[in-house]
Scaffold this motif. Structure first.
Motif, PDB file in Angstrom:
ATOM      1  N   ASP A  96      48.898 -16.718  10.010  1.00 50.96           N
ATOM      2  CA  ASP A  96      48.654 -15.586   9.064  1.00 50.96           C
ATOM      3  C   ASP A  96      49.786 -14.600   9.265  1.00 50.96           C
ATOM      4  N   GLY A  97      50.409 -14.543  10.281  1.00 45.15           N
ATOM      5  CA  GLY A  97      51.690 -13.687  10.599  1.00 45.15           C
ATOM      6  C   GLY A  97      51.253 -12.431  11.612  1.00 45.15           C
ATOM      7  N   ARG A  98      50.147 -12.562  11.866  1.00 41.63           N
ATOM      8  CA  ARG A  98      49.654 -11.275  12.858  1.00 41.63           C
ATOM      9  C   ARG A  98      50.706 -11.635  14.035  1.00 41.63           C
ATOM     10  N   LEU A  99      51.081 -12.602  14.563  1.00 45.25           N
ATOM     11  CA  LEU A  99      51.830 -12.949  15.521  1.00 45.25           C
ATOM     12  C   LEU A  99      52.854 -13.888  15.012  1.00 45.25           C
ATOM     13  N   THR A 100      54.392 -13.676  15.901  1.00 49.32           N
ATOM     14  CA  THR A 100      55.275 -14.971  15.537  1.00 49.32           C
ATOM     15  C   THR A 100      54.825 -15.948  16.661  1.00 49.32           C
ATOM     16  N   ALA A 101      55.578 -16.984  16.538  1.00 49.14           N
ATOM     17  CA  ALA A 101      55.523 -18.192  17.629  1.00 49.14           C
ATOM     18  C   ALA A 101      56.209 -17.666  19.057  1.00 49.14           C
ATOM     19  N   SER A 102      57.570 -16.887  18.356  1.00 46.35           N
ATOM     20  CA  SER A 102      58.347 -16.476  19.632  1.00 46.35           C
ATOM     21  C   SER A 102      57.713 -15.374  20.301  1.00 46.35           C
ATOM     22  N   GLU A 103      56.877 -14.599  19.775  1.00 50.17           N
ATOM     23  CA  GLU A 103      56.429 -13.599  20.699  1.00 50.17           C
ATOM     24  C   GLU A 103      55.136 -14.124  21.624  1.00 50.17           C
ATOM     25  N   VAL A 104      54.675 -15.062  21.084  1.00 46.74           N
ATOM     26  CA  VAL A 104      53.677 -15.971  21.886  1.00 46.74           C
ATOM     27  C   VAL A 104      54.264 -16.684  23.056  1.00 46.74           C
ATOM     28  N   ILE A 105      55.428 -17.283  22.610  1.00 45.01           N
ATOM     29  CA  ILE A 105      56.006 -18.090  23.899  1.00 45.01           C
ATOM     30  C   ILE A 105      56.706 -17.197  24.796  1.00 45.01           C
ATOM     31  N   ASP A 106      57.207 -16.186  24.448  1.00 45.06           N
ATOM     32  CA  ASP A 106      57.854 -15.115  25.275  1.00 45.06           C
ATOM     33  C   ASP A 106      56.747 -14.819  26.303  1.00 45.06           C
ATOM     34  N   SER A 107      55.415 -14.170  25.629  1.00 40.77           N
ATOM     35  CA  SER A 107      54.489 -13.548  26.615  1.00 40.77           C
ATOM     36  C   SER A 107      54.178 -14.675  27.649  1.00 40.77           C
ATOM     37  N   HIS A 108      53.936 -15.921  27.255  1.00 39.40           N
ATOM     38  CA  HIS A 108      53.605 -16.965  28.115  1.00 39.40           C
ATOM     39  C   HIS A 108      54.441 -17.419  29.112  1.00 39.40           C
ATOM     40  N   LEU A 109      55.829 -17.219  28.772  1.00 45.04           N
ATOM     41  CA  LEU A 109      56.980 -17.462  29.733  1.00 45.04           C
ATOM     42  C   LEU A 109      56.978 -16.272  30.642  1.00 45.04           C
TER      43      LEU A 109
ATOM     44  N   GLU B 276      53.984 -25.533   6.155  1.00 42.70           N
ATOM     45  CA  GLU B 276      52.819 -25.889   6.835  1.00 42.70           C
ATOM     46  C   GLU B 276      53.134 -25.869   8.285  1.00 42.70           C
ATOM     47  N   PRO B 277      52.734 -24.969   9.243  1.00 37.53           N
ATOM     48  CA  PRO B 277      53.061 -24.975  10.498  1.00 37.53           C
ATOM     49  C   PRO B 277      52.113 -25.793  11.437  1.00 37.53           C
TER      50      PRO B 277
ATOM     51  N   ARG C 221      61.617 -21.553  23.632  1.00 37.81           N
ATOM     52  CA  ARG C 221      61.994 -20.605  22.850  1.00 37.81           C
ATOM     53  C   ARG C 221      62.697 -21.138  21.391  1.00 37.81           C
ATOM     54  N   SER C 222      63.542 -22.107  21.624  1.00 37.87           N
ATOM     55  CA  SER C 222      64.013 -22.839  20.268  1.00 37.87           C
ATOM     56  C   SER C 222      63.027 -23.532  19.690  1.00 37.87           C
ATOM     57  N   ALA C 223      62.117 -23.993  20.080  1.00 37.92           N
ATOM     58  CA  ALA C 223      60.820 -24.494  19.128  1.00 37.92           C
ATOM     59  C   ALA C 223      60.196 -23.375  18.482  1.00 37.92           C
ATOM     60  N   ALA C 224      59.903 -22.385  19.254  1.00 36.67           N
ATOM     61  CA  ALA C 224      59.226 -21.391  18.643  1.00 36.67           C
ATOM     62  C   ALA C 224      60.048 -20.758  17.637  1.00 36.67           C
ATOM     63  N   ALA C 225      61.443 -20.363  17.692  1.00 43.39           N
ATOM     64  CA  ALA C 225      62.354 -19.799  16.629  1.00 43.39           C
ATOM     65  C   ALA C 225      62.044 -20.912  15.478  1.00 43.39           C
ATOM     66  N   ALA C 226      62.345 -22.217  15.587  1.00 43.24           N
ATOM     67  CA  ALA C 226      62.175 -22.998  14.541  1.00 43.24           C
ATOM     68  C   ALA C 226      60.943 -23.168  13.869  1.00 43.24           C
ATOM     69  N   LEU C 227      59.635 -22.889  14.470  1.00 48.56           N
ATOM     70  CA  LEU C 227      58.609 -22.754  13.826  1.00 48.56           C
ATOM     71  C   LEU C 227      58.393 -21.568  13.058  1.00 48.56           C
ATOM     72  N   ASP C 228      59.024 -20.240  13.606  1.00 55.13           N
ATOM     73  CA  ASP C 228      58.922 -19.180  13.003  1.00 55.13           C
ATOM     74  C   ASP C 228      59.743 -19.210  11.351  1.00 55.13           C
ATOM     75  N   GLU C 229      60.786 -20.061  11.371  1.00 54.60           N
ATOM     76  CA  GLU C 229      61.722 -20.250  10.400  1.00 54.60           C
ATOM     77  C   GLU C 229      60.878 -21.073   9.400  1.00 54.60           C
ATOM     78  N   ARG C 230      60.050 -22.099   9.826  1.00 56.50           N
ATOM     79  CA  ARG C 230      59.231 -22.725   8.844  1.00 56.50           C
ATOM     80  C   ARG C 230      58.328 -22.031   8.229  1.00 56.50           C
TER      81      ARG C 230
ATOM     82  N   LEU D 121      47.852 -26.455  15.353  1.00 55.27           N
ATOM     83  CA  LEU D 121      48.246 -25.646  16.651  1.00 55.27           C
ATOM     84  C   LEU D 121      49.400 -24.850  16.601  1.00 55.27           C
ATOM     85  N   ALA D 122      49.686 -24.342  15.623  1.00 53.38           N
ATOM     86  CA  ALA D 122      50.873 -23.538  15.397  1.00 53.38           C
ATOM     87  C   ALA D 122      51.034 -22.271  16.365  1.00 53.38           C
ATOM     88  N   GLY D 123      52.129 -22.699  17.328  1.00 61.15           N
ATOM     89  CA  GLY D 123      52.846 -21.774  18.269  1.00 61.15           C
ATOM     90  C   GLY D 123      51.868 -21.983  19.515  1.00 61.15           C
ATOM     91  N   VAL D 124      50.988 -22.876  19.711  1.00 61.24           N
ATOM     92  CA  VAL D 124      49.978 -22.913  20.944  1.00 61.24           C
ATOM     93  C   VAL D 124      50.897 -23.359  22.083  1.00 61.24           C
TER      94      VAL D 124
END
Length: 464
Positions: free
Chosen positions: A14-27, A64-65, A49-58, A68-71
């Protein structure tokens, strides 16, 4: 790093977080915590990071993400993921990059999950600890003097410490439930055949591994196990033993529980017994009918599991020239000590008889589950052992196996089971497991949810 998989996926969708933000915090969390616990063997930084950026673009494009979008997940070292080698903890397999993902990984990626690291394990996964000569020891974040469990210990510790929202491992003799129990998280051992094999490559595997080992999820909530299993399960063209069975999101059948505090009557630690009775009380409060009654033939099931696994695996691992490379000294010593007190099935009649007897016990458990859809009992009947206990001689190996008797009974019979925490037992997590009938994952998950609701979550934890 505190959000569950469901919470992450919802916020990314729903856009409250980006996948990139999630992945960066876990890295960042991996960089901070992993040096203390050595749970993640390989950090998949650039790929994640590449997968997260691609998911954010989608998502930005309105696509439809996936559920498990960004998990962020970890993938055990013996499950094929083309982003790194599948080593099984073996130094000679350090360059073994698979040609394709396992079907399980393909499904998770298609659902939007993003691997951030590989989970550590003992050599080829056949030890109840997590240590090897390639990556070293994984540390229990609650008590560094004790094992983290095995063999999916790296994934369990990664999830428990917030380095990933979920982990993907496997379970041949408790290898999902045991490390989850030690770490204070949840894990689902699915029924035999419900989740495809860890590789698309055809391998010559012992019958016991074919019928008793399964892939499954680890997480910090039972709802996450349900979500992950919903993505992972189903038949696969590369695994002839895999099956497609509907997975139900709820359970409205008979709510009756058989409680076994001391399976087979071989002895139980008082703190472990207390955890089982606390969980039974939680189920009773949630409306389950609870009876303290022993399930059938746990002693024979555990004995036969040990005989079959030892008969099939020990000669392969301990005979010079049979295995394709050296094993660690710890693994060799463990197997030598283990088989010293096992009556190996060294004739064809004995071996066939063991498999035939398995059918008898499976039938007895099927009938038992018709009256008691859930069996509640300990994960292990003694405290999580100190490091080195399994290498302290044949008697210790037998004592350890006895404490794991209900764990391996589920493996022997191919039954689904969930490990779930019951808060803290002193300075370490306590917990139980629930076992359902074959293909009754939804039943085990329903009982585990009601247990989980009665106790405060103890993870994520910051290791000392």
């Amino acid at each position: 790093m505190k959000l569950t998989a469901m919470e992450i996926a919802s916020r990314v969708r729903d856009g409250r977080l980006t996948a990139s933000e999630v992945i960066d915090s876990h890295l960042d969390r991996i960089a901070s915590v992993n040096p203390k616990v050595n749970a993640v063997t390989v950090t998949l930084e650039s790929q994640a990071r590449s997968a997260a950026a691609a998911l954010d673009e989608r998502i930005a494009a309105g696509e439809e993400p996936g559920p498990l979008a960004g998990v962020p997940i970890t993938v055990k070292e013996n499950i094929d993921l083309t982003w790194s080698a599948t080593t099984s903890g073996l130094p000679f397999a350090a360059g073994n990059v698979p040609a394709s993902n396992s079907s399980v990984v393909d499904r998770l990626l298609a659902a939007g999950a993003i691997p951030v690291g590989r989970g550590n394990m003992p050599d080829i996964g056949l030890r109840w600890d997590t240590d090897n000569d390639l990556f070293g020891r994984t540390v229990n974040p609650w008590d560094p003097a004790r094992v983290p469990g095995g063999s999916s210990g790296g994934d369990a510790v990664a999830v428990a410490t917030g380095m990933a929202a979920a982990g993907i491992g496997n379970d041949y003799g408790g290898s999902l439930r045991l490390p989850a129990h030690a770490a204070g998280i949840v894990a689902l051992r699915p029924s035999a055949g419900r989740v495809p094999a860890p590789s698309k490559s055809v391998e010559l595997l012992p019958l016991s591994i074919q019928h008793m080992a399964v892939n499954g999820p680890l997480a910090r909530s039972v709802a996450d196990l349900d979500l992950l299993f919903g993505v992972m399960h189903g038949a696969d063209d590369f695994d002839p033993l895999s099956v497609s069975v509907p997975h139900y999101s709820s359970y409205d059948g008979v709510r009756r529980v058989a409680v076994t505090v001391d399976p087979a009557g071989w002895g139980v630690d008082p703190q472990v017994a207390l955890a089982v009775r606390d969980a039974a009380s939680a189920l009773a409060d949630a409306g389950w009918e609870v009876e303290e009654v022993a399930p059938p033939a746990v002693d024979r099931c555990a004995i036969l599991w040990r005989q079959l696994s030892s008969t099939e695996n020990a000669p392969m691992l301990l005979t010079p020239g049979v295995f394709p490379g050296p094993l660690s000294e710890g693994t060799v010593q463990y197997f030598q000590d283990n088989i010293a007190e096992v009556s190996l099935l060294d004739t064809s009649a004995a071996y066939q008889g063991a498999w035939a007897e398995r059918f008898v016990h499976a039938a007895a458990w099927r009938a038992f589950h018709a009256r008691y859809p859930v069996v509640l009992g300990p994960v292990i009947t003694q405290p999580v052992p100190l490091i080195g206990f399994d290498l302290s001689g044949p008697e210790a190996c037998t004592e350890l196996w006895k404490s794991h008797r209900l764990l391996v009974t589920a493996n022997f019979l191919g039954l689904p089971a969930v490990a779930v925490p019951t808060g803290m037992g002193g300075s370490r997590p306590s917990g139980v497991q629930v076992i359902a009938r074959q293909n009754g994952e939804h039943i085990a998950l329903a009982a585990a949810r009601d247990i989980e609701a009665a106790f405060p979550a103890v993870t994520p934890v910051d290791p000392a």
